[in-house]
Design a protein around this motif. Structure first.
Motif, PDB file in Angstrom:
ATOM      1  N   PHE A   1       5.922  -6.786   7.127  1.00 42.97           N
ATOM      2  CA  PHE A   1       6.480  -6.683   8.364  1.00 42.97           C
ATOM      3  C   PHE A   1       5.297  -6.943   9.592  1.00 42.97           C
ATOM      4  CE2 PHE A   1       7.649  -4.705  12.332  1.00 42.97           C
ATOM      5  CZ  PHE A   1       8.392  -5.688  13.063  1.00 42.97           C
ATOM      6  N   LEU A   2       4.663  -5.873   9.389  1.00 41.55           N
ATOM      7  CA  LEU A   2       3.287  -5.663  10.301  1.00 41.55           C
ATOM      8  C   LEU A   2       2.464  -6.891  10.048  1.00 41.55           C
ATOM      9  CD1 LEU A   2       2.522  -2.040   9.785  1.00 41.55           C
ATOM     10  CD2 LEU A   2       3.743  -2.996  11.554  1.00 41.55           C
ATOM     11  N   GLN A   3       2.254  -7.409   8.868  1.00 45.62           N
ATOM     12  CA  GLN A   3       1.281  -8.535   9.125  1.00 45.62           C
ATOM     13  C   GLN A   3       1.998  -9.904   9.851  1.00 45.62           C
ATOM     14  OE1 GLN A   3       0.522  -9.198   4.768  1.00 45.62           O
ATOM     15  NE2 GLN A   3      -0.913  -7.643   4.679  1.00 45.62           N
ATOM     16  N   HIS A   4       3.313  -9.844   9.593  1.00 46.03           N
ATOM     17  CA  HIS A   4       3.973 -11.135  10.338  1.00 46.03           C
ATOM     18  C   HIS A   4       4.063 -10.486  11.842  1.00 46.03           C
ATOM     19  CE1 HIS A   4       7.037 -14.044  11.162  1.00 46.03           C
ATOM     20  NE2 HIS A   4       7.810 -13.276  11.672  1.00 46.03           N
ATOM     21  N   LEU A   5       4.219  -9.752  12.111  1.00 45.23           N
ATOM     22  CA  LEU A   5       3.974  -9.216  13.561  1.00 45.23           C
ATOM     23  C   LEU A   5       2.655  -9.500  14.077  1.00 45.23           C
ATOM     24  CD1 LEU A   5       5.360  -8.250  16.326  1.00 45.23           C
ATOM     25  CD2 LEU A   5       5.081  -5.795  15.238  1.00 45.23           C
ATOM     26  N   ALA A   6       1.773  -8.935  13.342  1.00 42.30           N
ATOM     27  CA  ALA A   6       0.344  -9.279  13.645  1.00 42.30           C
ATOM     28  C   ALA A   6       0.058 -10.843  14.067  1.00 42.30           C
ATOM     29  CB  ALA A   6      -0.756  -8.455  12.754  1.00 42.30           C
ATOM     30  N   SER A   7       0.561 -11.400  13.212  1.00 42.01           N
ATOM     31  CA  SER A   7       0.316 -13.164  13.381  1.00 42.01           C
ATOM     32  C   SER A   7       0.714 -13.489  14.625  1.00 42.01           C
ATOM     33  CB  SER A   7       0.921 -13.646  12.013  1.00 42.01           C
ATOM     34  OG  SER A   7       0.072 -13.229  11.024  1.00 42.01           O
ATOM     35  N   LEU A   8       2.297 -12.968  15.011  1.00 41.02           N
ATOM     36  CA  LEU A   8       3.079 -13.631  16.093  1.00 41.02           C
ATOM     37  C   LEU A   8       2.147 -13.020  17.292  1.00 41.02           C
ATOM     38  CD1 LEU A   8       6.753 -12.999  15.020  1.00 41.02           C
ATOM     39  CD2 LEU A   8       5.289 -15.048  15.164  1.00 41.02           C
TER      40      LEU A   8
ATOM     41  N   GLY B   1      -9.547   0.908   9.066  1.00 36.55           N
ATOM     42  CA  GLY B   1      -9.433   1.991   8.261  1.00 36.55           C
ATOM     43  C   GLY B   1     -10.702   2.757   8.104  1.00 36.55           C
ATOM     44  N   MET B   2     -10.315   4.069   7.627  1.00 40.58           N
ATOM     45  CA  MET B   2     -11.553   4.869   7.045  1.00 40.58           C
ATOM     46  C   MET B   2     -12.093   4.358   5.465  1.00 40.58           C
ATOM     47  SD  MET B   2     -12.008   6.400   9.804  1.00 40.58           S
ATOM     48  CE  MET B   2     -13.401   7.649   9.305  1.00 40.58           C
ATOM     49  N   ALA B   3     -13.080   4.749   5.250  1.00 37.69           N
ATOM     50  CA  ALA B   3     -13.721   4.314   4.005  1.00 37.69           C
ATOM     51  C   ALA B   3     -13.009   5.350   3.035  1.00 37.69           C
ATOM     52  CB  ALA B   3     -15.350   4.524   3.830  1.00 37.69           C
ATOM     53  N   CYS B   4     -12.518   4.532   1.833  1.00 33.50           N
ATOM     54  CA  CYS B   4     -11.874   5.472   0.795  1.00 33.50           C
ATOM     55  C   CYS B   4     -12.807   5.025  -0.379  1.00 33.50           C
ATOM     56  CB  CYS B   4     -10.445   4.473   0.798  1.00 33.50           C
ATOM     57  SG  CYS B   4      -9.255   5.050  -0.507  1.00 33.50           S
ATOM     58  N   GLU B   5     -12.311   6.110  -1.481  1.00 34.65           N
ATOM     59  CA  GLU B   5     -13.019   6.071  -2.718  1.00 34.65           C
ATOM     60  C   GLU B   5     -12.423   4.599  -3.348  1.00 34.65           C
ATOM     61  OE1 GLU B   5     -12.666   9.470  -4.915  1.00 34.65           O
ATOM     62  OE2 GLU B   5     -13.583  10.684  -3.752  1.00 34.65           O
ATOM     63  N   ASP B   6     -11.241   4.222  -3.331  1.00 32.65           N
ATOM     64  CA  ASP B   6     -10.787   3.298  -3.944  1.00 32.65           C
ATOM     65  C   ASP B   6     -10.865   2.069  -3.004  1.00 32.65           C
ATOM     66  OD1 ASP B   6      -9.248   1.222  -5.011  1.00 32.65           O
ATOM     67  OD2 ASP B   6      -7.392   2.347  -4.989  1.00 32.65           O
ATOM     68  N   ARG B   7     -11.889   1.005  -3.395  1.00 38.37           N
ATOM     69  CA  ARG B   7     -12.563   0.060  -2.751  1.00 38.37           C
ATOM     70  C   ARG B   7     -11.482  -0.897  -2.203  1.00 38.37           C
ATOM     71  NH1 ARG B   7     -16.784   0.622   0.265  1.00 38.37           N
ATOM     72  NH2 ARG B   7     -16.932  -1.575   0.062  1.00 38.37           N
ATOM     73  N   GLN B   8     -10.148  -0.966  -3.030  1.00 38.95           N
ATOM     74  CA  GLN B   8      -9.221  -1.857  -2.709  1.00 38.95           C
ATOM     75  C   GLN B   8      -8.420  -1.374  -1.549  1.00 38.95           C
ATOM     76  OE1 GLN B   8      -6.890  -2.302  -6.635  1.00 38.95           O
ATOM     77  NE2 GLN B   8      -8.164  -4.284  -6.704  1.00 38.95           N
ATOM     78  N   LYS B   9      -8.556  -0.247  -0.939  1.00 38.22           N
ATOM     79  CA  LYS B   9      -7.740   0.231   0.084  1.00 38.22           C
ATOM     80  C   LYS B   9      -8.647   0.761   1.251  1.00 38.22           C
ATOM     81  CE  LYS B   9      -4.211   1.881  -3.188  1.00 38.22           C
ATOM     82  NZ  LYS B   9      -3.202   3.384  -3.581  1.00 38.22           N
ATOM     83  N   LEU B  10      -7.902   1.113   2.482  1.00 37.77           N
ATOM     84  CA  LEU B  10      -8.560   1.755   3.463  1.00 37.77           C
ATOM     85  C   LEU B  10      -7.674   2.833   3.844  1.00 37.77           C
ATOM     86  CD1 LEU B  10      -8.601  -1.458   5.759  1.00 37.77           C
ATOM     87  CD2 LEU B  10     -10.703  -0.161   4.616  1.00 37.77           C
ATOM     88  N   SER B  11      -8.353   4.080   4.238  1.00 37.92           N
ATOM     89  CA  SER B  11      -7.371   5.131   4.452  1.00 37.92           C
ATOM     90  C   SER B  11      -7.261   5.481   5.832  1.00 37.92           C
ATOM     91  CB  SER B  11      -8.605   6.421   3.919  1.00 37.92           C
ATOM     92  OG  SER B  11      -8.694   6.498   2.593  1.00 37.92           O
ATOM     93  N   GLY B  12      -6.585   6.510   6.105  1.00 37.24           N
ATOM     94  CA  GLY B  12      -6.017   6.398   7.387  1.00 37.24           C
ATOM     95  C   GLY B  12      -6.795   6.925   8.550  1.00 37.24           C
TER      96      GLY B  12
ATOM     97  N   ASP C   1      -8.090  -8.273   1.719  1.00 38.19           N
ATOM     98  CA  ASP C   1      -8.575  -9.179   0.434  1.00 38.19           C
ATOM     99  C   ASP C   1      -7.768  -9.097  -0.711  1.00 38.19           C
ATOM    100  OD1 ASP C   1     -10.920 -10.071   1.841  1.00 38.19           O
ATOM    101  OD2 ASP C   1     -12.140  -8.749   1.087  1.00 38.19           O
ATOM    102  N   VAL C   2      -7.142  -8.009  -0.820  1.00 34.56           N
ATOM    103  CA  VAL C   2      -6.444  -7.514  -1.866  1.00 34.56           C
ATOM    104  C   VAL C   2      -5.095  -8.190  -1.666  1.00 34.56           C
ATOM    105  CG1 VAL C   2      -5.360  -5.528  -3.455  1.00 34.56           C
ATOM    106  CG2 VAL C   2      -7.664  -5.485  -2.571  1.00 34.56           C
ATOM    107  N   ASP C   3      -4.453  -7.855  -0.483  1.00 32.68           N
ATOM    108  CA  ASP C   3      -2.962  -8.277  -0.287  1.00 32.68           C
ATOM    109  C   ASP C   3      -2.705  -9.556   0.189  1.00 32.68           C
ATOM    110  OD1 ASP C   3      -3.590  -8.184   2.460  1.00 32.68           O
ATOM    111  OD2 ASP C   3      -2.769  -6.180   2.642  1.00 32.68           O
ATOM    112  N   GLY C   4      -3.859 -10.333   0.075  1.00 30.65           N
ATOM    113  CA  GLY C   4      -3.780 -11.695   0.716  1.00 30.65           C
ATOM    114  C   GLY C   4      -3.496 -12.124   2.212  1.00 30.65           C
ATOM    115  N   PHE C   5      -3.981 -11.029   3.005  1.00 29.21           N
ATOM    116  CA  PHE C   5      -3.685 -11.346   4.476  1.00 29.21           C
ATOM    117  C   PHE C   5      -5.111 -11.426   5.122  1.00 29.21           C
ATOM    118  CE2 PHE C   5      -3.259  -9.188   8.682  1.00 29.21           C
ATOM    119  CZ  PHE C   5      -2.164 -10.313   9.202  1.00 29.21           C
TER     120      PHE C   5
END
Length: 285
Positions: free
Chosen positions: A24-31, A85-96, A51-55
């Motif tokens: 939803f947020l990705q759709h709203l961001a695009s609009l 987002g903030m750097a995260c140990e999991d490179r696939q994610k961004l922290s809050g 890069d992970v979720d295709g956006f």
């Protein structure tokens, strides 16, 4: 634009719940970007890197911060989408980012709109928030509470409900039960349910004891509430979702706008449904 959202007034928008917050947020961001607005998409908990979720193909820049003040320094281009987002140990994610940051970015006119994913659901279609969720940003004007149809058409289980013990405490549903419109309306209307707004409460604390919740604070003015019933991916599901939503709305006067949606196809489907007891039957695709 999304029914119920005025981009000029609703500048900080957060999602909570399960079953389609990111989509939803990705759709709203695009609009918003297509309408010429400068958008920040972020989180106060965790999100996947685009890069992970295709956006990534629709994002103009990604900022992985080591210090939140980095977002003050780099001004975005007009009509653009920034994911940060903030750097995260999991490179696939961004922290809050800090919950105080979006309001300050708006005050400095760095972004037209800021979209925040305010809790996690481990990709399950239903949830109830824990005592520490959602982490809503200061100055939030709209909260979009998301529920996934896949959890409604299946029995309650660990495979369909995140934080099942909290979900059961709010709704009264046990493992193996079906989610009825009455039970979902309880989740929507409960002060510790889908639209829980701890950041708008004085010394907000809710205690979970013996399958019951005890409120320890008084609420301030709440955000605008939009309920999104997602994962209606076929015509049959859309028809069933409309009927289900109308039953829920008959018991949920607190909802400002109700949306039905599917983001599983190349072209997202979105429909507004109005409460017949208040407005008469009306669908807006």
């Amino acid at each position: 634009m999304i029914p119920g959202i005025d981009p000029d007034k609703d500048r900080i928008i957060a999602t909570a719940g399960a079953g389609g917050k990111t989509s939803f947020l990705q759709h709203l961001a695009s609009l918003l970007q297509q309408s010429g607005r400068t958008v920040l998409l972020s989180t106060t908990t965790h999100i996947y890197h685009p890069d992970v979720d295709g956006f990534a193909g629709r994002v103009d820049r990604v900022i992985r911060c080591s210090d939140p003040e980095e977002l003050y320094i780099s001004r975005p281009e007009p009509a653009s989408i920034t994911v940060a987002g903030m750097a995260c140990e999991d490179r696939q994610k961004l922290s809050g980012i800090p919950a105080t940051l979006p309001a300050e970015l708006i005050r400095r006119n760095l972004y037209d709109n800021i979209l925040i994913e305010a809790d996690g659901s481990r990709q399950l279609p239903l949830k109830a928030p824990s005592d520490k969720e959602p982490v809503l940003p200061d100055g939030c004007q709209v909260i979009v509470g998301v529920t996934g149809w896949k959890g409604i058409e299946s029995p309650v289980s660990a495979e369909t409900v995140h934080r099942r013990e909290w979900f059961s405490a709010v709704t009264g549903l046990k493992a193996g039960d079906r989610v009825s419109p009455e039970a979902l309306s309880v989740l929507i209307n409960s002060p510790v349910g889908l639209f829980k707004q701890p950041h708008l409460q004085q010394s907000a604390h809710y205690f979970f004891e013996k399958n019951s919740f005890e409120k320890k604070s008084s609420a301030k003015t709440p955000c605008k509430k939009i309920w999104l019933l997602n994962q209606l991916d076929s015509q049959k599901q859309q028809q069933a979702g409309r009927a289900f939503a109308l039953e829920v709305l008959a018991h949920s006067p607190c909802i400002h706008t109700t949306l039905l949606s599917s983001f599983s196809q190349s072209y997202p489907w979105l429909e507004r449904i109005k409460n017949t007891s208040l407005y008469g039957l009306n669908y807006d695709k």
